[in-house]
Design a protein around this motif. Sequence first.
Motif, PDB file in Angstrom:
ATOM      1  N   LEU A 118      29.662  45.469  41.970  1.00 61.17           N
ATOM      2  CA  LEU A 118      29.612  46.169  43.252  1.00 61.17           C
ATOM      3  C   LEU A 118      29.824  47.652  42.977  1.00 61.17           C
ATOM      4  CD1 LEU A 118      31.889  43.735  45.289  1.00 61.17           C
ATOM      5  CD2 LEU A 118      29.397  43.857  45.370  1.00 61.17           C
ATOM      6  N   HIS A 119      29.087  48.481  43.683  1.00 55.29           N
ATOM      7  CA  HIS A 119      29.202  49.926  43.478  1.00 55.29           C
ATOM      8  C   HIS A 119      30.023  50.517  44.625  1.00 55.29           C
ATOM      9  CE1 HIS A 119      26.368  50.002  40.112  1.00 55.29           C
ATOM     10  NE2 HIS A 119      25.671  49.089  40.795  1.00 55.29           N
ATOM     11  N   GLY A 120      31.218  50.941  44.283  1.00 51.36           N
ATOM     12  CA  GLY A 120      32.169  51.362  45.297  1.00 51.36           C
ATOM     13  C   GLY A 120      31.851  52.705  45.911  1.00 51.36           C
ATOM     14  N   GLY A 121      31.292  52.676  47.090  1.00 46.23           N
ATOM     15  CA  GLY A 121      31.100  53.873  47.897  1.00 46.23           C
ATOM     16  C   GLY A 121      31.874  53.728  49.183  1.00 46.23           C
ATOM     17  N   PRO A 122      31.887  54.723  50.045  1.00 43.52           N
ATOM     18  CA  PRO A 122      32.666  54.657  51.287  1.00 43.52           C
ATOM     19  C   PRO A 122      32.351  53.442  52.150  1.00 43.52           C
ATOM     20  CG  PRO A 122      31.900  56.888  50.888  1.00 43.52           C
ATOM     21  CD  PRO A 122      31.250  56.033  49.857  1.00 43.52           C
ATOM     22  N   ALA A 123      31.056  53.130  52.333  1.00 44.10           N
ATOM     23  CA  ALA A 123      30.685  52.011  53.202  1.00 44.10           C
ATOM     24  C   ALA A 123      31.132  50.680  52.613  1.00 44.10           C
ATOM     25  CB  ALA A 123      29.170  52.013  53.443  1.00 44.10           C
ATOM     26  N   LEU A 124      30.867  50.463  51.311  1.00 44.88           N
ATOM     27  CA  LEU A 124      31.247  49.197  50.682  1.00 44.88           C
ATOM     28  C   LEU A 124      32.763  49.036  50.636  1.00 44.88           C
ATOM     29  CD1 LEU A 124      30.457  46.630  49.111  1.00 44.88           C
ATOM     30  CD2 LEU A 124      30.686  47.976  47.020  1.00 44.88           C
ATOM     31  N   ASN A 125      33.474  50.084  50.253  1.00 45.31           N
ATOM     32  CA  ASN A 125      34.932  50.002  50.196  1.00 45.31           C
ATOM     33  C   ASN A 125      35.529  49.680  51.559  1.00 45.31           C
ATOM     34  OD1 ASN A 125      34.998  50.569  47.456  1.00 45.31           O
ATOM     35  ND2 ASN A 125      35.297  52.767  47.739  1.00 45.31           N
ATOM     36  N   THR A 126      35.007  50.327  52.591  1.00 45.34           N
ATOM     37  CA  THR A 126      35.503  50.071  53.942  1.00 45.34           C
ATOM     38  C   THR A 126      35.221  48.634  54.350  1.00 45.34           C
ATOM     39  OG1 THR A 126      35.122  52.392  54.534  1.00 45.34           O
ATOM     40  CG2 THR A 126      35.414  50.841  56.346  1.00 45.34           C
ATOM     41  N   ALA A 127      34.047  48.126  53.980  1.00 44.88           N
ATOM     42  CA  ALA A 127      33.707  46.737  54.301  1.00 44.88           C
ATOM     43  C   ALA A 127      34.649  45.761  53.597  1.00 44.88           C
ATOM     44  CB  ALA A 127      32.260  46.456  53.912  1.00 44.88           C
ATOM     45  N   ILE A 128      34.970  46.036  52.331  1.00 48.75           N
ATOM     46  CA  ILE A 128      35.888  45.162  51.587  1.00 48.75           C
ATOM     47  C   ILE A 128      37.266  45.161  52.241  1.00 48.75           C
ATOM     48  CG2 ILE A 128      37.114  44.870  49.403  1.00 48.75           C
ATOM     49  CD1 ILE A 128      34.612  45.833  47.968  1.00 48.75           C
TER      50      ILE A 128
END
Length: 469
Positions: A118-128
């Motif tokens: 997984l590539h941690g960007g703002p959207a993905l991190n917030t979703a996690i």
Amino acid sequence: MKISRWLTVAALCALPGLACAADIDGSRLSVLWGVPFAGILLSIALMPLLVPIFWHHHFGKVAAGWALAFLLPFAVVHGPGAAGASFVHALVGEYIPFVILLTALFTVAGGIHIRGNLHGGPALNTAILAIGAVLASFMGTTGASMLMIRPLIRANDNRKHVAHVVVFFIFIVSNAGGSLTPLGDPPLFLGFLKGVDFFWTVGHIFPETLFLVGALLALFFALDSWYYHRREEVLKADPTPDSKAIGFDGKANFALLGAVVALVLMSGLWKSSVVFHVAGTEVGLPGIVRDVGLILVTLVSLVVTPRKVHEDNQFSWGPMQEVAKLFAGIFLTIIPVIAMLKAGVSGPFGAVVAAVTRPDGTPDPAMYFWASGALSSFLDNAPTYLVFFNTAGGDPAVLMTTLAPTLAAISAGSVFMGANSYIGNAPNMMVKAIAEDRGVKMPSFFGYMLWSGGVLVPLFVVMTFIWFR
């Protein structure tokens, strides 16, 4: 001296007269009995900064020293029977079940590997973080934290700034997300055991939880976006390859995770008259069945989980050992502090208890929110919840109806403000230990409190004016 050895020493010191009741009259204690507890807190806060190498190798001995600094003088002043009964109560009634549950969740969650990169960007991190918050109320803050923290760190292993991601993870997943059911956090589970309906909390503090989690997710997205778009934030070489498709390894542990939840729920729903007494401490049959079941689940997980899954997760017992040793000292040194709080207005902390009552004798929800929250920031939030639950009358039927705002304030304060320090809730320190084991430079004890003071406290103030006036 290993922790098992110093626990044995303490037990031997307490053998004579172990049949004494474990209850301590806190109104007769001096505040000086709280010094060992303050000492272990200051050690956790300062020694990693001042003597990091010594702390890394000897934190278990430091915790043992503070525990003995309470137990031995207490045995001299109040008798070995009282000290022994208190020791056994803390060990058998609180610490062992606590460590067994944490170990089961740590092992089972550590046996689930989310493969792929997984590539941690703002959207993905917030979703996690959002997913973790939802999971926390159904599998506990510890279970959700242990399941989600590793893939989150791995997703961001090519970024320069990762500490803020872990800090907000502690805020949201390890604390606030567990506020909706008794499965989420120990204070709510104790309320459930006392007679609070299973779905009462979700019906009464859902708006507060939605506000806090929503506000934290929004703040995190803004902060992470600012970091993410800075120059040289994302490193060129990602240490995690993209060769594998996203999926799960160690799937058998999902069933074991369900077994952990079922065992915990069973111990609250099953009422049995079979009770064993260990030096004045009652040990019920449901609790024994739960703990034995959790031990079996832990062993099964270790057997059925492929070695490669543990290797991919970089699974090690270091974080669990750190939490177990430090909380052993905390559970023992906290004994007189909890006793003094239970003494109410007649105890050394009477001013704290009296502050939650209005001049007309009615409870003040705002003060209950802040008092239970402030103490939960540094004390075990489960007994703190019980102290204020009993201070407000202790009748679940009344607290769920007439005094519903008060019970909501106690519940919210105990769960939400456990995020104010690393020791406010057990998952906080476990997540910190895992992050540091993965090379994340986490804030110090006081550095973390700067984060919580700057982010959480203003939100708590807003919540007070909206819901707890």
